[in-house]
Write an enzyme that holds these catalytic residues in place. Sequence first.
Site, PDB file in Angstrom:
ATOM      1  N   GLN A 293      24.605  40.698   0.212  1.00 59.68           N
ATOM      2  CA  GLN A 293      23.443  41.219   0.932  1.00 59.68           C
ATOM      3  C   GLN A 293      23.961  41.832   2.226  1.00 59.68           C
ATOM      4  O   GLN A 293      24.389  41.118   3.136  1.00 59.68           O
ATOM      5  CB  GLN A 293      22.453  40.088   1.208  1.00 59.68           C
ATOM      6  CG  GLN A 293      22.031  39.345  -0.059  1.00 59.68           C
ATOM      7  CD  GLN A 293      21.095  40.130  -0.948  1.00 59.68           C
ATOM      8  OE1 GLN A 293      20.026  40.555  -0.513  1.00 59.68           O
ATOM      9  NE2 GLN A 293      21.488  40.369  -2.196  1.00 59.68           N
TER      10      GLN A 293
ATOM     11  N   SER B 190      18.090  38.433   5.096  1.00 59.09           N
ATOM     12  CA  SER B 190      18.654  39.768   5.312  1.00 59.09           C
ATOM     13  C   SER B 190      18.308  40.691   4.157  1.00 59.09           C
ATOM     14  O   SER B 190      18.149  40.243   3.020  1.00 59.09           O
ATOM     15  CB  SER B 190      20.177  39.694   5.337  1.00 59.09           C
ATOM     16  OG  SER B 190      20.611  39.005   6.451  1.00 59.09           O
TER      17      SER B 190
ATOM     18  N   ALA C  62      11.360  37.279   2.182  1.00 60.44           N
ATOM     19  CA  ALA C  62      12.526  37.628   1.370  1.00 60.44           C
ATOM     20  C   ALA C  62      13.152  38.949   1.825  1.00 60.44           C
ATOM     21  O   ALA C  62      12.639  39.620   2.714  1.00 60.44           O
ATOM     22  CB  ALA C  62      12.127  37.689  -0.090  1.00 60.44           C
ATOM     23  N   HIS C  63      14.226  39.313   1.148  1.00 59.66           N
ATOM     24  CA  HIS C  63      14.985  40.497   1.584  1.00 59.66           C
ATOM     25  C   HIS C  63      14.179  41.782   1.457  1.00 59.66           C
ATOM     26  O   HIS C  63      13.446  41.986   0.513  1.00 59.66           O
ATOM     27  CB  HIS C  63      16.329  40.632   0.862  1.00 59.66           C
ATOM     28  CG  HIS C  63      16.315  40.513  -0.620  1.00 59.66           C
ATOM     29  ND1 HIS C  63      17.479  40.526  -1.365  1.00 59.66           N
ATOM     30  CD2 HIS C  63      15.318  40.362  -1.515  1.00 59.66           C
ATOM     31  CE1 HIS C  63      17.181  40.400  -2.635  1.00 59.66           C
ATOM     32  NE2 HIS C  63      15.892  40.303  -2.749  1.00 59.66           N
ATOM     33  N   ASN C  64      14.384  42.646   2.467  1.00 60.85           N
ATOM     34  CA  ASN C  64      13.795  43.983   2.477  1.00 60.85           C
ATOM     35  C   ASN C  64      12.279  44.010   2.561  1.00 60.85           C
ATOM     36  O   ASN C  64      11.652  45.041   2.343  1.00 60.85           O
ATOM     37  CB  ASN C  64      14.272  44.798   1.264  1.00 60.85           C
ATOM     38  CG  ASN C  64      15.775  44.982   1.293  1.00 60.85           C
ATOM     39  OD1 ASN C  64      16.518  44.267   0.619  1.00 60.85           O
ATOM     40  ND2 ASN C  64      16.227  45.895   2.112  1.00 60.85           N
TER      41      ASN C  64
END
Lengths: 337, 337, 337
Positions: free
Chosen positions: B196, B216, B237-239
Amino acid sequence: MAITVAQLAQQLGGQVVGEADSLIDGVATLAHALPGQLSFLANAKYQHQLAETRAGAVLVRESEAASCPVTAIIVNDPYLSYAKAVAYLYPEHRESGAIHPRATVDESASIDPSAWVGANVVVEAGARIGRGVQISPGCVIGRNVEIGVDTRLYANVSLYAEVKIGERCLLHSGAVIGSDGFGFANENGHWLKIQQIGRVIVGDDVEIGANCAIDSGAIGDTIIEEGVKLDNLIQIAHNVRIGAHTAIAGHSAVAGSSVIGKHCAIGGAVGIVGHLEICDNVTITAMSLVSKSISEPGVYSSGLPVEENREWNKRVARLGQLGKLNNRLRQLEKLKR
Amino acid sequence: MAITVAQLAQQLGGQVVGEADSLIDGVATLAHALPGQLSFLANAKYQHQLAETRAGAVLVRESEAASCPVTAIIVNDPYLSYAKAVAYLYPEHRESGAIHPRATVDESASIDPSAWVGANVVVEAGARIGRGVQISPGCVIGRNVEIGVDTRLYANVSLYAEVKIGERCLLHSGAVIGSDGFGFANENGHWLKIQQIGRVIVGDDVEIGANCAIDSGAIGDTIIEEGVKLDNLIQIAHNVRIGAHTAIAGHSAVAGSSVIGKHCAIGGAVGIVGHLEICDNVTITAMSLVSKSISEPGVYSSGLPVEENREWNKRVARLGQLGKLNNRLRQLEKLKR
Amino acid sequence: MAITVAQLAQQLGGQVVGEADSLIDGVATLAHALPGQLSFLANAKYQHQLAETRAGAVLVRESEAASCPVTAIIVNDPYLSYAKAVAYLYPEHRESGAIHPRATVDESASIDPSAWVGANVVVEAGARIGRGVQISPGCVIGRNVEIGVDTRLYANVSLYAEVKIGERCLLHSGAVIGSDGFGFANENGHWLKIQQIGRVIVGDDVEIGANCAIDSGAIGDTIIEEGVKLDNLIQIAHNVRIGAHTAIAGHSAVAGSSVIGKHCAIGGAVGIVGHLEICDNVTITAMSLVSKSISEPGVYSSGLPVEENREWNKRVARLGQLGKLNNRLRQLEKLKR
């Protein structure tokens, strides 16, 4: 620790059927116990394992004694007796009183000489740590916090300023007590923080699980009464009161100002919205949502059990068509008249 | 802090009805306030308490002033004025600038002299800590992290490398920012980690609750825009991108790459699945599941309120029989024709 | 790191269509990639971005190679190849072996010289830390813990006594492993703690997300088999076993003694009640409640998607009227006969 079956039975108020002199030095399940180990039969589900057990002794109810192939200790409540036996056979590891040279203790804090304060613990100004308290490494004890006799904090617990913890409590790693309640006023679309000036008060004999978060009151205090047991990852919002001897399973959340009665049993991942009252002796099953007050003891649910996905999707669709279905039924009823 | 009613009213842009010269030095609820304390009436639910209050002064709307038995301060929005009053009367405790001798700061990190870095804080290489920042004991600030002016981290916060935190943010204990997003490719039944490589970017005036986890980005960044308020134990969560001034209550979770609009209000224990878009001004009630994008502002729900357990089990069974019920209805309709 | 397209293709077992000699030094999405960056097309959803991409090279399936406006690397599984490429291009930051002078290590602990133990880490008596292990600041490693080769702990992880962690694991910040299982016997309305004497055993190649909590077994162990991937804020209760290569998304909870099979995929915020068995290859969708054992592989659900609030309230009301609706239908059916 090792103890004879007779001594153990005496401590538990039980009656031996079999070898009273053999030694017990540990516990195991019926299926895995070896000679020298104690087991117990509390749940009928495991009754078939009794016949095969090789345990040194088994805690059983009177009715089961005859079916026990090894030494039996007859007690009223085998699970309760097991709790007492395991506590005796596996005494908790406790450090002797000392402040680790790498603990950082404010000079205005008072720490009983019998308390243990581990490495990298920080104790801020005005905190009072009682007799026999055990504080594991990495805990941070905020200003004016009070911790009662024999309470234990595992590693990396964070207590905000002014939090009060009772006697004989157990706080697991990562628990956060006294963080700000979630309170904001809206000013032209922006959130303006409401300073949270209340505290968290935790009674005696409370257990708080790993990574729980318990917020300070907005005005007035958040209160966890004596004997409450909280599993891991539970969120308790500001000004909540949890009644004595209530147990809450993991991943549940109680929103602000709700009051939960005594002797309740709240299942896992339950959500309780804010400003409710739940009376004493209420059981809530797993993954239920409580959005209204509950004034009658009993068991309450709103969790939906899984189905095979295709079938589930049909059910969800049918739920959406209930209005139409009702209309069709009404149409037929009209024709009938 | 103590202040006259007149001075307080002036600060809040309010109008005094009653004793302008009496002193106020604290706040309390209508039911508990004593002379010398300020209270407020914001929620009609508490109107009955107004008649009995012993408060030194009460923030009320104009329409309530006549029913106030003690000194009233008339304001447009009593809750908002309360927020301002409590912030004034209870100034936040802030440490003066210093690096604790037991903090471990990499020589390549830059820390503003006005910032406070507590005991056992670790600041890794290249981190930049702004003016007036307060970092409580036990926090770990990863490589190249940036923390903006006047932001405060409570005890035991973990910031992974490259995280950027804006100005005037508040991060509560146990919060983790920048942990790896949950991304894996499957190779013959084994999960192969996707490194990530994105960051987490947190805007100004953001509050992040105790034990939250914000991952991240996988590629590109996870973004929390300015003014966002996150309660405790929230998973981002990511993004994910959370729009400005959105508030999310405790125990909610937002899955990867979902984009939430501005000025949304997400209730507690809400689940939002991945790759969705939720427009501005959406309210989601507690324990709802958002599994499709939402393009219209409004209030959305899918939480089911508890029933007495026996009744609930019947409902679940009936939901499973809706297919049959529909068939029976169709049968009757056929006969009708 | 920089590498030619040809070298990258060779490492991935792919075939270059286009400029084999150009250099790649990073990755980005199709929409954002610049010359010099690698991208990939794995999800048909992003196919329209392929035509516009400016990437230096794109990992594609053979069928997409013709539509790729820039250099293509043809591979069988672009996502898997991306995972390998990003791991190569962004080598993980690892500290070289050392024990930080501010780590506190018991003299009876054994730490491989190649391991890194950061500031404010505490390693208690009898712990064994393997080759290449990385322990970030603030972690607490309890008595007799074992950590296998090349495992990494991010900041502020807490491992209770006796926990065993396998090789090449990744434990994210705030994770707590080995906290007491939630077990109590009731004695006259008071909860008597059952000492939890089991351990947690974590296999090789396991990833455990931020702020997860994994409890010790009551008797016997809690077991996380090899290759399991746990997202953030997950609760694993005592004596649970999670089968190899199962992945669980954030905010899920597994209650005591449940056994989950291998290669399962559990969605976010799923609740699994205690004492169940779930077979291999089961998928559970987000926010489902598993309250019975599952013996057939497949996809299971019980999450309800949001509706506009007024419509939702009608559905909830109609669900409560299904008994009456059924009676009305029965009435009509009787008339029919």
